[in-house]
Each structure stands twice: as C-alpha cells, then as structure tokens.
Design an enzyme around this catalytic site. Structure first.
Site, PDB file in Angstrom:
ATOM      1  N   TYR A 223       0.792  -1.226   0.000  1.00 22.75           N
ATOM      2  CA  TYR A 223       0.000   0.000   0.000  1.00 22.75           C
ATOM      3  C   TYR A 223       0.830   1.285   0.000  1.00 22.75           C
ATOM      4  O   TYR A 223       0.282   2.364   0.087  1.00 22.75           O
ATOM      5  CB  TYR A 223      -1.000   0.022   1.159  1.00 22.75           C
ATOM      6  CG  TYR A 223      -0.413  -0.327   2.510  1.00 22.75           C
ATOM      7  CD1 TYR A 223       0.513   0.504   3.118  1.00 22.75           C
ATOM      8  CD2 TYR A 223      -0.817  -1.489   3.179  1.00 22.75           C
ATOM      9  CE1 TYR A 223       1.044   0.193   4.350  1.00 22.75           C
ATOM     10  CE2 TYR A 223      -0.294  -1.814   4.424  1.00 22.75           C
ATOM     11  CZ  TYR A 223       0.645  -0.965   5.004  1.00 22.75           C
ATOM     12  OH  TYR A 223       1.174  -1.282   6.218  1.00 22.75           O
ATOM     13  N   LYS A 311     -11.789   4.163  11.608  1.00 26.19           N
ATOM     14  CA  LYS A 311     -11.923   2.818  12.174  1.00 26.19           C
ATOM     15  C   LYS A 311     -13.382   2.396  12.251  1.00 26.19           C
ATOM     16  O   LYS A 311     -14.253   3.177  12.652  1.00 26.19           O
ATOM     17  CB  LYS A 311     -11.332   2.795  13.582  1.00 26.19           C
ATOM     18  CG  LYS A 311      -9.824   2.989  13.594  1.00 26.19           C
ATOM     19  CD  LYS A 311      -9.102   1.682  13.414  1.00 26.19           C
ATOM     20  CE  LYS A 311      -8.607   1.206  14.765  1.00 26.19           C
ATOM     21  NZ  LYS A 311      -7.773   0.026  14.674  1.00 26.19           N
ATOM     22  N   CYS A 405     -10.718 -34.979  36.785  1.00 27.10           N
ATOM     23  CA  CYS A 405     -11.558 -34.710  35.614  1.00 27.10           C
ATOM     24  C   CYS A 405     -13.009 -34.500  36.050  1.00 27.10           C
ATOM     25  O   CYS A 405     -13.560 -35.322  36.781  1.00 27.10           O
ATOM     26  CB  CYS A 405     -11.453 -35.893  34.650  1.00 27.10           C
ATOM     27  SG  CYS A 405     -12.649 -35.819  33.309  1.00 27.10           S
ATOM     28  N   CYS A 408     -15.156 -37.736  34.729  1.00 25.12           N
ATOM     29  CA  CYS A 408     -15.012 -39.114  35.218  1.00 25.12           C
ATOM     30  C   CYS A 408     -14.312 -39.210  36.564  1.00 25.12           C
ATOM     31  O   CYS A 408     -14.224 -40.283  37.153  1.00 25.12           O
ATOM     32  CB  CYS A 408     -14.296 -39.975  34.185  1.00 25.12           C
ATOM     33  SG  CYS A 408     -12.538 -39.594  34.058  1.00 25.12           S
ATOM     34  N   CYS A 423      -7.104 -35.178  31.179  1.00 23.82           N
ATOM     35  CA  CYS A 423      -7.661 -36.274  31.952  1.00 23.82           C
ATOM     36  C   CYS A 423      -6.881 -37.531  31.566  1.00 23.82           C
ATOM     37  O   CYS A 423      -6.642 -37.789  30.393  1.00 23.82           O
ATOM     38  CB  CYS A 423      -9.140 -36.433  31.616  1.00 23.82           C
ATOM     39  SG  CYS A 423      -9.828 -38.018  32.105  1.00 23.82           S
TER      40      CYS A 423
END
Ligand code: IVH
Length: 668
Positions: A223, A311, A405, A408, A423
């Site tokens: 640019y 912006k 976990c 579980c 886990c």
C-alpha cells in the site's frame, strides 16, 4: 550441452514467474495448475542435476535455509509511522479541515484504501530483486524476516522494474477461509488455536523456521512506495499503479476521490460491506494523493498529517462472567470456558467464550464474576480480551483448574512444558464421546445421523466404549433409543455399512490419533497402504517421511502399541472395515490426472462432496469456477451460471449419467 540446459532453465524460470504473476497477483491464470506444476517439476529436475545453476531467486528457492536462532534487527530507511484514528464522520471531516488549513487554497484529492488487519512489513527490492523484508518493530528498527517473506507467493522474488533501490510497505494477512482451515487442522492436531487471522498471520511471519511459514496460507497487499531511487511520481495513486505494473499486489478496492464527502460515503459503504470480502479489515485509510502536498503537510513523530484511518466500530462488547466450566476434549484436554451473561455482538448473541487454558486465565487475571470485554474476531468463538478491573466488587472468585476430571473423576495431568491439562483416563466418557463424534465427522468416516444426542445415549447406556463398537450395534437396540425409530435406526445401520468401504486415509484420520490431521493421514495412507504395515512402523521410520515430524511419529507409534488400540483394531477387522488400500486403483491408474472439473447443480446419486472425492481419488481436480482451464463441467439439477459460462467457453458438459459413465470407464 550445458548452454542448452542453462537456456532451458532460464526459459522455465521466466515462464514460471510469468504464470505465478497471472495466478497469484492478477487472479487470472492462463494455464492449469497441472501445467504449472509440470513446469516447476521440470525446473526442479534440471536444477537437481545441475546444482551449480541454482540461483537464490529461482522460483524453486522460496523455502530455503535452516531455522534461525533469532532474527537480526534492521534499521528502516524511514520510520514506519502509525496512523491517527477517527471513529466518526465528524472526526473525518475535521481531518479534512485540518489539511485544508495547513495547505490553504489548494485542490485536494484523496485516496481511500481498505485498512487491512494483518501485519505491517517493509520490503526492499534492489535492481528488481527482493533483498530484504522486515517487520515494523518499534517503527525505527524491525526484525529481518526475509526468509519467511520469501515463502509468500504473492511477494515476487523478481519484479519488472530495475530501480537501484526501492522500498515498499504492505500488510501480510490471511484470508478468513484459510484461517479457519488452518485452525481446523490445528484442532485436529491438538495444537493451540489462533484467536484471529491477524494473530495467525503475525505469528506465522515471526516463526524461526521458514519451512513452517511456507505451509501457512499467507498473502500480501502493498500500500505504499516509501523509497524509489531513480523514479519520480507526483501522486500516491500513480506510485501504486507503478507497484502494480512492477508485479506487486495492490488492493483492488483502492479509490481516488475529489472530496471528503465522497470519501465518507466510501467509509460508510465499507462499514456495511466488511463481511463481504474474504479477509479482515478494521477500517479505511485515507491519504492525500499529491506527494508534494504530503511533503508540505509532513508528519509528527508518531504519524503523518496527510493520512488518517477511519476505524470501524469494534466487534466487542462488555459482559459478565457468570461461571467458568471445563470442557473435556477428544484427547482428554481440559479447556476452561467462560459462561457469559448473554450479550449481542454485531447481530449474534454470545453466551460462551473460550479461555484457552489455565495460563491464559492467570495472564489475564480472569475471575468468576468479573466484568470483561469480549471480542468476536475472525468468525471463531468469541474470546475474552480483558478484565475491567475497576468494576470489581471483591466478590469475584479466582479460578483454579480441577485436579480431577470433572466428567469421570480421574486424575488430571499437566506436562511440565505444556499449557494444557489432560484427563488421564482413556475410558473417560467425555473422551469417548468426542472420539465418536470425531470418528463420524465429515472428513473422517462421514457417518450421517450419529449426532450428539445419540452419542450421549450410546455412551450413557454403555452400548459403546469406542468407535469399533459402533459396528456391533443391532438395529433393534438402536430403535429403542430416544428420538430414534425403526427408520432412523435402519438409516444409521446403512450409513455404518457404507462407511466400511471408506478410504484408508479416512480411517486413519478417524482413529483420532493425537497430532494426526487429514494431511498426515493422507501421507500415512499413501506410504503404508495398510493398517497392519502402519502398526509396525517405528518412530524412526515414520520420521523419515516428508512432512511427518517427530511429534506425529511418536504419537503414531505410541497409539498403535497400546493394547487398547490392538483390541479395537481387531474389532474393526472382524466387522469388515477396509483397512488397506487396493494399490491397483490408487497407484497405477490416476485416470483423471490433471483434469479440471467444475460441479454445478445437485446430483441425484451422490452429494457434491462425494462427487468431488471421486474425482480427486482418480487424480482429477475440482474448482469452484469455470475458466478456460476447465476440462469438464458436471451439470446436475438446476445448475447455476457456471453452466452458461461453460457453454460460452465451449467446455465439455457432462450430465450425471455421462459423468458416472466416465468415472466407470476410467476406473477399470
Ligand atoms: S499506510 C504512514 N495503508 O495500519 C502511513 N497502512 O496504523 C502508514 N495498514 O501499521 C501506513 N492497511 O500496517 C497504510 N492501506 C493501508 C493499510 C495500513 C493496513 C496498517 C499498517 C500500519 C497501521 C497504521
């Protein structure tokens, strides 16, 4: 003899550079990808045989060199300034007033450009060759990232003009689609995700190993021409045209205007249209066009007085974190997720935001009950940008990662140098569910009808413990589940049956081996052609395969050594899953090699994805638009404009029956 080789090499390089420009810069290819690849291949072969003829700017030399220890710093020829921001039409009009006051009674022309949301960089060309590229850094000095930038196809290594020295500024960015694909692959490979395309682009440019950068889908728009020895331009717009003519890529939406009111219209139009293009922009940059006027206006030590940015409103919102919950992923990863007071963000109500991992929460000091700013960037799950500490009441609760976990109850393990906790129980229902979901997903075994609620029930009722168990389900069992009936049970049975014949690479991917995404699965299937062979492969052997790094290699070996895996593979085998690839079709015949297909309209006997897969399996390519490189257009029910275009260009049109016939005849 050598002279002939040299001549051919020269010729090939010229052709490749020409066609690269047509393809990457001008979006207007003249030859097919296949033909292009052939040119590259010939050049590579010649250079292989005559290494003394390799030059650093040969198109084969984009990715070179060993990983760096660190980047060198470079001094920019002139400081890379930043821009002042405006956020409203009033502020923009004030900018125009300021300019007019500083240079009174002059006609002023503006150039308006999209403000690309990527990474600003500076490129130096000497006598037409790309010699150095640097990041912005602190504006005065940046990092030398030449080796990385050389891997970006939209940065030509050789350009048309032979100016002694020229410096160009531009923005490296990643398209939204490419970003999503990259993140998807990273997710499959169990790697951290990038928050948005800008981070992905910036992160990729600042990698120490250019070979990895080369695999990232980066692009550039330039640019500004900030230095050009021996050239003379009177306007910014002219210099952009010069860059374009030289073979660099400028943004096609750049426009010239005679008044600030027109500029404002452009800004307002793009505020609305920002989602229409495939890359992220965060505003418009407005520049005084005349270079003489630019000089007259000058700069402060921070930013030029002749330019400003308009912006767009940020896609951010303020909300509250009501809770932090834990999601357990396929590989057991524990991801903290913020539960938010629902808030609307540019049209979408959001109620969750990812917090990535524990370190991230600590770094941002995020607590339950905090008021936070959330941002939606790059179409991913929203992220928490920052905490508004001044809104704290003292009631906020600090978050700690659970030691077991949440699903579980097994122990959680966090390796020393990793950010993610996991886990440790491979039989964790959450992992099983995620694994089943992955196994059935589109790029894996593609089993339609195996959705989350069905998976939930199957796991809860202990009907499946791993994906192999799916093939032992009975229709009667399925029919009794909630929201299932005879018909959907039968459909799922059919889908499962169909999936048994999937390609080996799909099956490998479906196994959900850590770090093995679709690409790695393709490579492994190509190399080993049966699961039995793959099972025997050692880490050392795997590592020798191109593109298979130590992480993948280790993970593959580890996966196949587990007793659980062996039991599961036996089950797959007994159920009749295809676990090898018949070579005859795969290797000896790639009957559609190099043929380009375009699909339009809907087919009766298969989905478009399936048709694409057939074509690709036979070595053909599928593109989304018709060009003169297209060989066949396959036309289904209610075709789109591609049909008309194909007719106009005189391209062979196949209806469904003809297409199937072609596939049939080629398969034999
Ligand atoms: S001109 C002195 N043009 O925005 C003028 N900048 O705050 C400097 N940017 O870091 C830049 N698109 O990386 C310009 N069309 C554009 C741009 C652009 C994005 C970035 C640039 C710079 C920042 C300016």
């Amino acid at each position: 003899m050598k002279d002939n080789v040299r001549k051919r090499i020269d010729e090939l390089r010229k052709q490749i550079n020409y066609h690269s420009r047509k393809y990457y810069i001008e979006d207007n290819p003249e030859i097919s990808d296949y033909e292009f690849d052939q040119l590259m291949k010939e050049l590579e072969e010649l250079e292989d045989r005559h290494p003394d003829l390799i030059t650093p700017n040969s198109p084969t030399q984009r990715v070179g060199g060993e990983p760096a220890e660190q980047f060198e710093t470079v001094q920019h020829r002139s400081a890379m300034l930043s821009l002042d921001n405006t956020y409203s039409p009033e502020e923009l009009l004030e900018f125009d007033k300021r300019v007019r006051k500083l240079i009174p009674e002059q006609e002023i022309e503006y150039v308006a450009e999209l403000k690309l949301d990527g990474l600003g960089i500076a490129l130096v060309y000497e006598e037409g060759r790309f010699t150095r590229g640097a990041t912005r850094g602190d504006g005065a000095t940046g990092e030398d990232v030449t080796s990385n930038l050389r891997t970006i196809r939209t940065i030509p290594l050789v350009i048309e003009n032979q100016l002694p020295v020229m410096e160009v500024r531009g923005e490296v960015y990643m398209r939204r689609k490419a970003f999503q694909k990259l993140n998807q692959e990273r997710e499959e490979n169990d790697e951290n995700l990038f928050a948005n395309p800008r981070n992905a682009a910036a992160g990729s440019v600042r990698l120490l190993d250019p070979r990895i950068t080369a695999s990232r889908p980066l692009e550039i728009f330039v640019y500004a021409l900030t230095y050009a020895e021996g050239a003379n331009f009177s306007t910014h717009y002219e210099s952009l045209q010069f860059l374009k003519d030289s073979g660099l890529k400028i943004n096609p939406h750049t426009k010239k205007f005679g008044s600030i009111e027109e500029v404002l219209k452009y800004c307002e139009e793009w505020t609305e249209r920002r989602e229409d293009i495939d890359y992220e922009i965060d505003g418009v940059v407005i520049k005084v066009n005349s270079l003489a006027q630019q000089t007259e206006l000058g700069s402060t030590n921070k930013s030029p007085r002749w330019a400003i940015s308009y912006k767009f409103p940020a896609r951010r919102a303020t909300t509250k974190i009501e809770d932090i919950i834990i999601q357990v992923g396929r590989t057991g990863s524990l991801t903290p997720v913020a539960v938010l007071t629902p808030v609307s963000l540019s049209g979408i109500v959001i109620a969750r935001a990812t917090l990535h991992n524990e370190d991230e929460i600590k770094r941002k000091d995020i607590r339950i009950g905090d008021t936070v700013i959330v941002e939606r960037a790059g179409d991913v799950i929203p992220a928490v940008v920052m905490v508004l500490e001044e809104k704290r009441t003292g009631e906020e609760k600090e978050f700690t990662m659970p030691e077991t976990c949440p699903v579980c109850g097994s122990d959680v393990f966090k390796p020393e140098n990793e950010a993610v906790s996991r886990c440790t129980n491979p039989e964790c229902p959450a992992q099983i569910k995620e694994n089943l979901h992955h196994f059935a997903s589109r790029n894996a075994m593609d089993i339609e009808g195996l959705g989350p609620s069905l998976i939930d029930q199957l796991v809860k009722k202990d009907m499946v413990h791993n994906s192999a168990d799916l093939y032992y389900l009975q229709k009667e069992q399925l029919a009794q589940l909630e929201r299932m009936g005879d018909k959907s049970a039968q459909n799922l049975m059919d889908e499962l049956e169909k999936s048994k014949d999937n390609s080996l690479s799909r099956f490998i991917f479906a196994l959900g081996i850590r770090h093995v995404g679709t690409r790695a699965a393709d490579i492994l299937a190509e190399r080993y052609s049966s699961i039995d062979e793959l099972t025997k492969a050692t880490t050392e052997e795997l590592q020798e395969i191109d593109e298979i790094g130590p992480r993948i290699a280790e993970s593959v070996e580890q996966f196949f050594q587990q007793e659980r895996t062996k039991r599961m593979l036996d089950k797959f085998r007994n159920a009749g899953i295809k676990m090898q690839e018949e070579k005859s079709y795969h290797e000896s015949s790639q009957p559609l090699n190099g043929k380009n297909f375009v699909l339009t309209g809907s087919l009766e006997s298969m989905t478009r994805d399936e048709a694409s897969q057939y074509i690709k399996d036979a070595g053909g390519k599928v593109s989304s638009s018709v060009s003169k490189n297209t060989d066949y257009v396959v036309v289904g029910e209610s075709p789109g404009s591609k049909y008309d275009k194909a007719q106009k260009l005189g391209i062979t049109i196949l209806d469904e029956e003809e297409f199937l016939k072609l596939m049939d005849s080629k398969e034999k």
